[in-house]
Each structure stands twice: as structure tokens, then as C-alpha cells.
Write a protein that holds these residues in place. Structure first.
Motif, PDB file in Angstrom:
ATOM      1  N   LEU A   5       4.384 -17.615   8.647  1.00  0.00           N
ATOM      2  CA  LEU A   5       4.574 -16.057   9.430  1.00  0.00           C
ATOM      3  C   LEU A   5       4.845 -15.583   8.254  1.00  0.00           C
ATOM      4  O   LEU A   5       5.106 -14.390   8.511  1.00  0.00           O
ATOM      5  CB  LEU A   5       5.334 -16.854  10.870  1.00  0.00           C
ATOM      6  CG  LEU A   5       5.620 -15.294  11.773  1.00  0.00           C
ATOM      7  CD1 LEU A   5       3.756 -14.392  11.660  1.00  0.00           C
ATOM      8  CD2 LEU A   5       6.951 -15.593  12.616  1.00  0.00           C
ATOM      9  N   ILE A   6       6.107 -16.057   8.257  1.00  0.00           N
ATOM     10  CA  ILE A   6       6.484 -15.349   6.640  1.00  0.00           C
ATOM     11  C   ILE A   6       6.124 -15.070   5.506  1.00  0.00           C
ATOM     12  O   ILE A   6       6.100 -14.356   5.449  1.00  0.00           O
ATOM     13  CB  ILE A   6       7.870 -16.795   6.117  1.00  0.00           C
ATOM     14  CG1 ILE A   6       9.219 -16.738   7.309  1.00  0.00           C
ATOM     15  CG2 ILE A   6       8.791 -15.711   5.142  1.00  0.00           C
ATOM     16  CD1 ILE A   6      10.152 -17.904   7.517  1.00  0.00           C
ATOM     17  N   ILE A   7       4.572 -16.278   5.365  1.00  0.00           N
ATOM     18  CA  ILE A   7       3.936 -15.922   3.745  1.00  0.00           C
ATOM     19  C   ILE A   7       3.336 -14.472   4.707  1.00  0.00           C
ATOM     20  O   ILE A   7       3.113 -13.708   3.871  1.00  0.00           O
ATOM     21  CB  ILE A   7       3.541 -16.879   3.905  1.00  0.00           C
ATOM     22  CG1 ILE A   7       3.981 -17.956   3.352  1.00  0.00           C
ATOM     23  CG2 ILE A   7       2.361 -16.391   3.330  1.00  0.00           C
ATOM     24  CD1 ILE A   7       3.647 -19.533   2.318  1.00  0.00           C
ATOM     25  N   GLY A   8       2.237 -14.150   5.496  1.00  0.00           N
ATOM     26  CA  GLY A   8       1.969 -13.791   6.429  1.00  0.00           C
ATOM     27  C   GLY A   8       2.715 -11.908   5.673  1.00  0.00           C
ATOM     28  O   GLY A   8       2.071 -11.289   5.925  1.00  0.00           O
ATOM     29  N   ASN A   9       3.811 -12.297   7.023  1.00  0.00           N
ATOM     30  CA  ASN A   9       4.595 -11.118   6.412  1.00  0.00           C
ATOM     31  C   ASN A   9       5.175 -10.388   5.425  1.00  0.00           C
ATOM     32  O   ASN A   9       5.342  -9.515   5.018  1.00  0.00           O
ATOM     33  CB  ASN A   9       6.690 -11.095   7.353  1.00  0.00           C
ATOM     34  CG  ASN A   9       6.199 -11.392   8.773  1.00  0.00           C
ATOM     35  OD1 ASN A   9       4.748 -10.626   9.213  1.00  0.00           O
ATOM     36  ND2 ASN A   9       6.680 -11.645   9.717  1.00  0.00           N
ATOM     37  N   THR A  90      -3.263 -11.112   9.881  1.00  0.00           N
ATOM     38  CA  THR A  90      -3.256 -10.342   8.560  1.00  0.00           C
ATOM     39  C   THR A  90      -4.512  -9.592   7.691  1.00  0.00           C
ATOM     40  O   THR A  90      -4.124  -8.949   7.055  1.00  0.00           O
ATOM     41  CB  THR A  90      -2.162 -11.459   7.703  1.00  0.00           C
ATOM     42  OG1 THR A  90      -1.142 -11.267   8.502  1.00  0.00           O
ATOM     43  CG2 THR A  90      -2.236 -11.219   6.052  1.00  0.00           C
ATOM     44  N   PHE A  91      -5.388 -10.115   7.768  1.00  0.00           N
ATOM     45  CA  PHE A  91      -6.789  -9.701   8.143  1.00  0.00           C
ATOM     46  C   PHE A  91      -6.527  -8.709   8.322  1.00  0.00           C
ATOM     47  O   PHE A  91      -7.545  -7.812   6.984  1.00  0.00           O
ATOM     48  CB  PHE A  91      -7.957 -10.329   7.912  1.00  0.00           C
ATOM     49  CG  PHE A  91      -8.810  -9.905   7.501  1.00  0.00           C
ATOM     50  CD1 PHE A  91      -9.228 -10.444   6.322  1.00  0.00           C
ATOM     51  CD2 PHE A  91      -9.460  -9.538   9.058  1.00  0.00           C
ATOM     52  CE1 PHE A  91     -10.766  -9.537   6.051  1.00  0.00           C
ATOM     53  CE2 PHE A  91     -11.119  -9.073   8.499  1.00  0.00           C
ATOM     54  CZ  PHE A  91     -11.353  -9.264   6.716  1.00  0.00           C
ATOM     55  N   ILE A  92      -6.492  -7.602   9.349  1.00  0.00           N
ATOM     56  CA  ILE A  92      -7.140  -7.028   9.512  1.00  0.00           C
ATOM     57  C   ILE A  92      -5.682  -5.494   9.099  1.00  0.00           C
ATOM     58  O   ILE A  92      -6.126  -4.271   8.703  1.00  0.00           O
ATOM     59  CB  ILE A  92      -6.633  -6.414  11.325  1.00  0.00           C
ATOM     60  CG1 ILE A  92      -7.176  -7.043  12.545  1.00  0.00           C
ATOM     61  CG2 ILE A  92      -6.088  -5.030  11.593  1.00  0.00           C
ATOM     62  CD1 ILE A  92      -7.160  -7.843  13.461  1.00  0.00           C
ATOM     63  N   PHE A  93      -4.333  -5.728   9.302  1.00  0.00           N
ATOM     64  CA  PHE A  93      -3.732  -4.451   8.370  1.00  0.00           C
ATOM     65  C   PHE A  93      -3.862  -4.591   7.067  1.00  0.00           C
ATOM     66  O   PHE A  93      -4.482  -3.619   6.660  1.00  0.00           O
ATOM     67  CB  PHE A  93      -2.484  -5.681   8.449  1.00  0.00           C
ATOM     68  CG  PHE A  93      -0.683  -5.291   7.856  1.00  0.00           C
ATOM     69  CD1 PHE A  93      -0.471  -4.293   8.847  1.00  0.00           C
ATOM     70  CD2 PHE A  93      -0.112  -5.051   6.032  1.00  0.00           C
ATOM     71  CE1 PHE A  93       0.799  -3.239   8.144  1.00  0.00           C
ATOM     72  CE2 PHE A  93       0.711  -4.247   5.598  1.00  0.00           C
ATOM     73  CZ  PHE A  93       1.084  -3.628   6.695  1.00  0.00           C
TER      74      PHE A  93
END
Length: 101
Positions: A5-9, A90-93
Motif C-alpha cells: 500500500l505504501i509503495i502504491g501510494n 494505482t493503475f487507474i490513477f
């Protein structure tokens, strides 16, 4: 899982900082609406995506610990659901930011 989650953020934040100078004042964020002006939203509303991601992850984690502390199946199911949420959001963002700039 929280490291993921931190990596995605961090990926979303880094891309936003990188693309901030080329962002238009309005971005096409509301793809469920008709093509045109209805899809446009202010640029800062892109932060709805990471906020919702974090809320969903914490709600799933809370439900897993509070309501199913001993059920291995539900814990693993929510574990994989959380990974799927992180990857999809993350992909959508990233896709929205790459499409508009």
C-alpha cells in the motif's frame, strides 16, 4: 501488505508530482458520465482515488481483525482483495494521468 500500500501510494504521489506542471485545470475523471463536459472534474479531485484506496484497505483490515479473527479463508480472501485493489486503483490513477498529459 501495508508495504505494498505504501509503495502504491508513493508511486501515485511521485507520478502526480512529476506530471503536476502539465495538468490542465480540469481532468476527465468521471468516465461513467456522458462524453464531454460531464466527465470533467477539477484537477484536485484525482486524490479521490488514493483516498478511497486507503479507506477500502483499512476497512477490509478492520473487518478481518474484528469480525473474522480466526477464519483463515476470509483473511486470505481479503488479503487477495486488498492486493487487487492496490493494483487496480494505482493503475487507474496512472492511466488517467498519462491520458491527460
Amino acid at each position: 501488505m501495508f508495504y505494498t500500500l505504501i509503495i502504491g501510494n508513493l508511486v501515485m504521489a511521485a507520478l502526480f508530482v512529476f506530471k503536476y506542471s502539465s495538468l490542465p485545470p480540469q481532468i476527465p475523471l468521471l468516465y461513467s458520465k456522458q462524453i464531454g463536459e460531464d466527465q470533467l472534474a477539477e484537477w484536485w479531485m484525482i486524490f479521490i482515488i488514493p483516498i478511497l484506496l486507503n479507506v477500502f484497505i483499512f476497512v477490509n483490515d478492520f473487518c478481518s481483525k474484528k469480525f473474522f479473527p480466526e477464519n483463515i479463508y476470509v483473511k486470505q480472501l481479503l488479503y487477495y482483495v486488498n492486493y487487487t485493489l492496490i493494483i487496480c486503483f494505482t493503475f487507474i490513477f496512472l492511466k488517467i494521468l498519462f491520458l491527460i498529459t
